[in-house]
Design a protein around this motif. Structure first.
Motif, PDB file in Angstrom:
ATOM      1  N   GLY A 147       0.825  -1.211   0.000  1.00 38.01           N
ATOM      2  CA  GLY A 147       0.000   0.000   0.000  1.00 38.01           C
ATOM      3  C   GLY A 147       0.857   1.258   0.000  1.00 38.01           C
ATOM      4  O   GLY A 147       0.582   2.212  -0.738  1.00 38.01           O
ATOM      5  N   VAL A 148       1.919   1.247   0.812  1.00 38.44           N
ATOM      6  CA  VAL A 148       2.814   2.416   0.879  1.00 38.44           C
ATOM      7  C   VAL A 148       3.468   2.652  -0.491  1.00 38.44           C
ATOM      8  O   VAL A 148       3.541   3.785  -0.973  1.00 38.44           O
ATOM      9  N   ASN A 149       3.926   1.565  -1.113  1.00 35.01           N
ATOM     10  CA  ASN A 149       4.586   1.702  -2.420  1.00 35.01           C
ATOM     11  C   ASN A 149       3.635   2.236  -3.494  1.00 35.01           C
ATOM     12  O   ASN A 149       4.075   2.891  -4.449  1.00 35.01           O
ATOM     13  N   MET A 150       2.336   1.932  -3.360  1.00 36.84           N
ATOM     14  CA  MET A 150       1.366   2.457  -4.335  1.00 36.84           C
ATOM     15  C   MET A 150       0.949   3.887  -3.983  1.00 36.84           C
ATOM     16  O   MET A 150       0.714   4.721  -4.851  1.00 36.84           O
ATOM     17  N   LEU A 151       0.849   4.139  -2.660  1.00 40.92           N
ATOM     18  CA  LEU A 151       0.343   5.448  -2.227  1.00 40.92           C
ATOM     19  C   LEU A 151       1.387   6.557  -2.425  1.00 40.92           C
ATOM     20  O   LEU A 151       1.026   7.672  -2.831  1.00 40.92           O
ATOM     21  N   ALA A 152       2.651   6.251  -2.141  1.00 41.28           N
ATOM     22  CA  ALA A 152       3.681   7.306  -2.148  1.00 41.28           C
ATOM     23  C   ALA A 152       3.767   8.039  -3.498  1.00 41.28           C
ATOM     24  O   ALA A 152       3.697   9.271  -3.525  1.00 41.28           O
ATOM     25  N   PRO A 153       3.904   7.331  -4.635  1.00 39.29           N
ATOM     26  CA  PRO A 153       4.014   8.084  -5.900  1.00 39.29           C
ATOM     27  C   PRO A 153       2.733   8.836  -6.262  1.00 39.29           C
ATOM     28  O   PRO A 153       2.795   9.943  -6.794  1.00 39.29           O
ATOM     29  N   ALA A 154       1.570   8.220  -5.938  1.00 39.33           N
ATOM     30  CA  ALA A 154       0.303   8.880  -6.275  1.00 39.33           C
ATOM     31  C   ALA A 154       0.116  10.137  -5.432  1.00 39.33           C
ATOM     32  O   ALA A 154      -0.245  11.202  -5.948  1.00 39.33           O
ATOM     33  N   ALA A 155       0.391  10.011  -4.122  1.00 35.10           N
ATOM     34  CA  ALA A 155       0.233  11.170  -3.232  1.00 35.10           C
ATOM     35  C   ALA A 155       1.223  12.265  -3.618  1.00 35.10           C
ATOM     36  O   ALA A 155       0.871  13.458  -3.632  1.00 35.10           O
ATOM     37  N   ALA A 156       2.453  11.874  -3.947  1.00 34.50           N
ATOM     38  CA  ALA A 156       3.461  12.872  -4.345  1.00 34.50           C
ATOM     39  C   ALA A 156       3.007  13.612  -5.597  1.00 34.50           C
ATOM     40  O   ALA A 156       3.169  14.835  -5.713  1.00 34.50           O
ATOM     41  N   SER A 157       2.418  12.868  -6.527  1.00 29.96           N
ATOM     42  CA  SER A 157       1.952  13.497  -7.767  1.00 29.96           C
ATOM     43  C   SER A 157       0.826  14.501  -7.491  1.00 29.96           C
ATOM     44  O   SER A 157       0.801  15.601  -8.053  1.00 29.96           O
ATOM     45  N   ILE A 158      -0.095  14.119  -6.589  1.00 33.92           N
ATOM     46  CA  ILE A 158      -1.223  15.010  -6.257  1.00 33.92           C
ATOM     47  C   ILE A 158      -0.701  16.287  -5.580  1.00 33.92           C
ATOM     48  O   ILE A 158      -1.069  17.403  -5.954  1.00 33.92           O
ATOM     49  N   VAL A 159       0.199  16.107  -4.602  1.00 29.59           N
ATOM     50  CA  VAL A 159       0.731  17.280  -3.884  1.00 29.59           C
ATOM     51  C   VAL A 159       1.604  18.120  -4.817  1.00 29.59           C
ATOM     52  O   VAL A 159       1.603  19.353  -4.751  1.00 29.59           O
ATOM     53  N   SER A 160       2.326  17.436  -5.714  1.00 29.29           N
ATOM     54  CA  SER A 160       3.194  18.153  -6.659  1.00 29.29           C
ATOM     55  C   SER A 160       2.388  19.102  -7.544  1.00 29.29           C
ATOM     56  O   SER A 160       2.839  20.202  -7.867  1.00 29.29           O
ATOM     57  N   GLN A 161       1.183  18.660  -7.899  1.00 30.85           N
ATOM     58  CA  GLN A 161       0.335  19.523  -8.739  1.00 30.85           C
ATOM     59  C   GLN A 161      -0.052  20.803  -7.992  1.00 30.85           C
ATOM     60  O   GLN A 161      -0.119  21.868  -8.595  1.00 30.85           O
ATOM     61  N   SER A 162      -0.270  20.672  -6.681  1.00 32.11           N
ATOM     62  CA  SER A 162      -0.617  21.867  -5.897  1.00 32.11           C
ATOM     63  C   SER A 162       0.612  22.742  -5.668  1.00 32.11           C
ATOM     64  O   SER A 162       0.538  23.963  -5.778  1.00 32.11           O
ATOM     65  N   LEU A 163       1.745  22.107  -5.337  1.00 31.62           N
ATOM     66  CA  LEU A 163       2.934  22.886  -4.971  1.00 31.62           C
ATOM     67  C   LEU A 163       3.698  23.425  -6.175  1.00 31.62           C
ATOM     68  O   LEU A 163       4.122  24.573  -6.188  1.00 31.62           O
ATOM     69  N   PHE A 164       3.910  22.562  -7.160  1.00 30.25           N
ATOM     70  CA  PHE A 164       4.762  22.932  -8.289  1.00 30.25           C
ATOM     71  C   PHE A 164       3.985  23.132  -9.587  1.00 30.25           C
ATOM     72  O   PHE A 164       4.583  23.380 -10.635  1.00 30.25           O
ATOM     73  N   ALA A 165       2.663  22.953  -9.526  1.00 25.43           N
ATOM     74  CA  ALA A 165       1.796  23.097 -10.710  1.00 25.43           C
ATOM     75  C   ALA A 165       2.184  22.142 -11.830  1.00 25.43           C
ATOM     76  O   ALA A 165       1.990  22.431 -13.008  1.00 25.43           O
ATOM     77  N   THR A 166       2.764  21.015 -11.448  1.00 22.16           N
ATOM     78  CA  THR A 166       3.063  19.971 -12.436  1.00 22.16           C
ATOM     79  C   THR A 166       3.069  18.618 -11.736  1.00 22.16           C
ATOM     80  O   THR A 166       3.430  18.534 -10.562  1.00 22.16           O
ATOM     81  N   LYS A 167       2.650  17.590 -12.471  1.00 27.26           N
ATOM     82  CA  LYS A 167       2.777  16.244 -11.903  1.00 27.26           C
ATOM     83  C   LYS A 167       4.011  15.548 -12.458  1.00 27.26           C
ATOM     84  O   LYS A 167       4.276  14.395 -12.174  1.00 27.26           O
ATOM     85  N   GLY A 168       4.770  16.296 -13.255  1.00 25.92           N
ATOM     86  CA  GLY A 168       5.989  15.738 -13.835  1.00 25.92           C
ATOM     87  C   GLY A 168       7.223  16.209 -13.076  1.00 25.92           C
ATOM     88  O   GLY A 168       7.174  16.378 -11.856  1.00 25.92           O
ATOM     89  N   VAL A 169       8.310  16.433 -13.803  1.00 27.62           N
ATOM     90  CA  VAL A 169       9.565  16.867 -13.185  1.00 27.62           C
ATOM     91  C   VAL A 169       9.411  18.294 -12.658  1.00 27.62           C
ATOM     92  O   VAL A 169       8.937  19.180 -13.373  1.00 27.62           O
ATOM     93  N   ALA A 170       9.794  18.487 -11.392  1.00 30.84           N
ATOM     94  CA  ALA A 170       9.728  19.832 -10.807  1.00 30.84           C
ATOM     95  C   ALA A 170      11.131  20.250 -10.398  1.00 30.84           C
ATOM     96  O   ALA A 170      11.633  19.812  -9.352  1.00 30.84           O
ATOM     97  N   ALA A 171      11.776  21.046 -11.222  1.00 31.71           N
ATOM     98  CA  ALA A 171      13.133  21.524 -10.895  1.00 31.71           C
ATOM     99  C   ALA A 171      13.012  22.722  -9.960  1.00 31.71           C
ATOM    100  O   ALA A 171      12.188  23.599 -10.180  1.00 31.71           O
ATOM    101  N   VAL A 172      13.826  22.722  -8.904  1.00 36.39           N
ATOM    102  CA  VAL A 172      13.789  23.824  -7.930  1.00 36.39           C
ATOM    103  C   VAL A 172      15.170  24.467  -7.882  1.00 36.39           C
ATOM    104  O   VAL A 172      16.167  23.787  -7.605  1.00 36.39           O
ATOM    105  N   ALA A 173      15.211  25.758  -8.152  1.00 37.51           N
ATOM    106  CA  ALA A 173      16.503  26.468  -8.166  1.00 37.51           C
ATOM    107  C   ALA A 173      17.135  26.423  -6.785  1.00 37.51           C
ATOM    108  O   ALA A 173      16.451  26.612  -5.775  1.00 37.51           O
ATOM    109  N   GLY A 174      18.427  26.153  -6.755  1.00 36.94           N
ATOM    110  CA  GLY A 174      19.173  26.175  -5.494  1.00 36.94           C
ATOM    111  C   GLY A 174      19.149  24.882  -4.712  1.00 36.94           C
ATOM    112  O   GLY A 174      19.768  24.782  -3.658  1.00 36.94           O
ATOM    113  N   LEU A 175      18.439  23.873  -5.212  1.00 37.74           N
ATOM    114  CA  LEU A 175      18.362  22.611  -4.465  1.00 37.74           C
ATOM    115  C   LEU A 175      19.412  21.581  -4.886  1.00 37.74           C
ATOM    116  O   LEU A 175      19.598  20.583  -4.209  1.00 37.74           O
ATOM    117  N   GLN A 176      20.056  21.832  -6.036  1.00 39.67           N
ATOM    118  CA  GLN A 176      21.066  20.845  -6.464  1.00 39.67           C
ATOM    119  C   GLN A 176      22.303  20.991  -5.588  1.00 39.67           C
ATOM    120  O   GLN A 176      22.845  22.091  -5.439  1.00 39.67           O
TER     121      GLN A 176
END
Lengths: 355, 282
Positions: free
Chosen positions: B93-122
């Motif tokens: 369940g965790v392995n299925m939930l983690a990517p789906a939940a990350a994708s949902i939150v990513s859409q709210s935070l980064f406005a994308t469900k794909g790659v979200a590059a963040v300046a200064g994090l590398q």
């Protein structure tokens, strides 16, 4: 102690759950899925009413939509049947994803060739080719288990991961249809696809094959001596050996049988609605199949219902993403939480007591 | 010579995120719990690093990745124990939930469900192939190794796995020992995830790419012993580095080269099992 031995003592949720318990599991899964879908629509969409309507009604509103949802459930049911076949033998194979993907690729490769020589009769043979590909991918785990006692969980996941990379390369490289923007193989000729039973819906004969496979498996497990041996081996190898069952065969055959079913499921996807093999098309079917098998209490006769529930979640979330702004991954998240919900034994026990 | 240096540098780069996850898997293995959720926890760590790091910077992001993943892992174990849910199913369940939940939150935070590059994090390179985040991941792995080799935590964890009843007779709670092991395992996976996200300065869906499974295999290949697990991680890292380096030399597609370590690992598991069976005379 090996993984399989430890699992055998613990995974009573994975062995046949029994009729009443399975009905309760399915009811709990349906209730939790409906509640979670409503919550997702309320909190994740800015248009909750549209999202709710799309999630709950769109997959069933028209005959075409309902039959297409049935079609979505067919490969999942066949794949989940593969999971039941291995898990009930005590082999915890996690390689379904790679086996299904290999099956889809092999079927998409073989279908046009077979169609040239056999015409419309090629589709069943293309499914057999897909099933063979799944069996080949499962073979290292089966051989490893039979000859060395290697943990199936480890070998199956490793081989599956490697195969996913290899098939990704094949679909995106030498077999890619260069005329399409999609990373996919050449479209399979229409006549080589599984026949559509009720156009314009995507429903094909795959749904009938899936239903028949579930019923045959139910008969096998509940009415045959081989099925009893299979189950007994999964619960206690030593006892099965003392009963005179062919434990040598049971140490590898269920793993290959699951590979056959997973490969056939992948072939059904390629020869059904997709019409070709697309990069990444397995899309987590191997994992969803384990979930569906658990929701069905490892009973093949309950699988069509569990697969239909998961297909509704996929179809509903997709429709809600199109018709409102619900995130498309909501369906996958709900599936995961449903799996967690049905794994909680006290909740199910409490429901049974109340009944 | 330069090829050898490049291979070693590449191996270290692969080893940095793999080592904490493998050590984390070993800790839960010590308490007798098969932790198949490593893959999901790595994703939680990677996403937490990107999400918190985007607001508060990489250092806080790294810390948040450790903390959030540890809480998630301890929560999953608590659910498994209190609801008497099968740990394998919870892991699934965790392995299925983690990517789906990350994708949902990513859409709210980064406005994308794909790659979200963040300046200064590398993370900055300090040596060829080795970043500051890699050193931090190694430090987390080393701290856990120290904890399991030389503290009462390690002794209790092993005792819990060997005989929960004996642990109870000694007045210790098996549930607490198991919970602590999962918490530490979460910390480790958080470090792995953060190191992965820091190496590219972005959240990439499914960026764990099977590392959780490789970590689990390393635990079993290493005979569930500390030295063996570390050796297995080193072996995998060299294989993955060799596969990556070979792309520049051999005219084989990247995907095919990347598939080779998985097949070799499967072969090693089978050969290892065969040798063990022969030793036992079965």
């Amino acid at each position: 102690m090996s993984i399989a031995t430890r699992c055998r003592f613990r995974f009573d949720t994975i062995h046949d759950a029994g009729g009443t318990k399975t009905a309760m599991k399915l009811s709990a899964a349906l209730a939790s899925a409906a509640a979670l879908a409503a919550l997702a629509a309320a909190f994740l969409s800015s248009e909750p009413a549209s999202a709710l309507r799309a999630f709950f009604l769109a997959p069933f509103r028209t005959r075409t939509a309902f039959l297409s949802t049935l079609e979505l459930a067919a490969p999942l049911a066949v794949c989940a049947l593969g999971v039941i076949v291995t898990f009930r033998a005590g082999h915890y194979s996690l390689g379904g994803e790679g086996q299904a993907y290999a099956g889809a690729f092999a079927a998409a490769l073989a279908a046009p060739i077979l169609y040239e020589s056999l015409g419309p009769a090629s589709a069943p043979l293309a499914i057999l080719v897909g099933a063979l590909a799944g069996a080949i991918v499962s073979a290292p785990s089966a051989i490893g288990k039979r000859l060395a006692g290697a943990d199936v969980l480890l070998t199956s996941i490793l081989v599956s991961q490697g195969v996913i990379f290899a098939v990704d390369w094949a679909i995106g490289g030498p077999f890619r249809d260069q005329s399409s923007n999609l990373v996919a193989m050449r479209a399979i000729p229409r006549g080589a696809l599984l026949p559509r039973l009720a156009p314009p819906s995507t429903l094909t004969a795959a749904s009938i094959v899936a239903l028949a496979a579930c019923l045959i498996a139910a008969f096998y497990f509940e009415r045959t001596r081989s099925g009893t041996a299979h189950d007994l081996y999964g619960r206690n190898q030593r006892f099965a050996e003392l009963q005179g069952f062919d434990v040598a065969r049971l140490s590898w055959a269920p793993i290959v049988a699951a590979g056959v079913l997973h490969g056939a499921a992948g072939a059904m996807m390629a020869l059904g609605a997709r019409g070709t093999a697309i990069r990444g098309m397995s899309g987590g079917i191997g994992w969803s199949a384990i979930g569906a098998a658990l929701v069905a209490g490892s009973r093949p006769q309950a699988l069509p219902f569990a697969a239909l529930l998961f297909a509704w979640l996929d179809s509903g979330s997709r429709q809600a993403a199109i018709l409102s702004d619900l995130p498309p991954d909501a369906g996958q998240a709900i599936k995961a939480i449903v799996i967690l919900a049905v794994s909680a034994r006290p909740a199910i026990a409490a429901l049974r007591r109340r009944r | 010579m330069s090829a050898l240096v490049s291979l070693l540098a590449g191996s270290l780069a692969f080893m940095a995120p793999l080592a904490p996850a493998a050590v984390g898997g070993l800790v839960t293995e010590y308490v007798g719990a098969l932790n198949i959720a490593l893959e999901g926890f790595i994703l939680i760590g990677a996403f937490s690093y990107a999400a918190v790091g985007a607001v508060a910077g990489p250092v806080v992001g790294f810390g948040a990745a450790l903390a959030i993943t540890a809480v998630a892992a301890a929560g999953a174990d608590l659910f498994s124990r209190k609801a008497k849910a099968d740990p394998f199913v919870v892991g699934l369940g965790v392995n299925m939930l983690a990517p789906a939940a990350a994708s949902i939150v990513s859409q709210s935070l980064f406005a994308t469900k794909g790659v979200a590059a963040v300046a200064g994090l590398q993370s900055t390179l300090v040596l060829p192939g080795l970043r500051i985040s890699d050193i931090a991941a190694f430090a987390v792995a080393a701290a856990i190794i120290l904890a399991i080799a030389a503290t009462p935590f390690g002794t209790r964890s092993r005792a819990a796995g060997m005989s929960p009843d004996s642990l109870a007779m000694a007045g210790l709670d098996y549930g607490k020992a198991r919970g602590a092991a999962h918490l530490v395992s979460g910390l480790a996976c958080g470090a792995t995830g953060a190191a992965l996200a820091a190496s590219v300065g972005a959240w990439v869906p499914n960026m764990s790419a099977g590392r959780g499974w490789i970590a689990l295999v390393a635990v079993y290949l290493g005979g569930k012993r500390l030295g063996g697990t570390v050796a297995a991680v080193a072996l995998f890292s060299v294989m993955l580095s060799a596969a990556a380096s070979a792309q520049a030399v051999v005219e084989l597609p990247a995907e095919l080269l990347l598939s080779i370590p998985y097949f070799i690992a499967a072969l090693v598991v089978i050969v290892g099992a065969r040798r063990t069976a022969r030793r036992r005379g079965t």
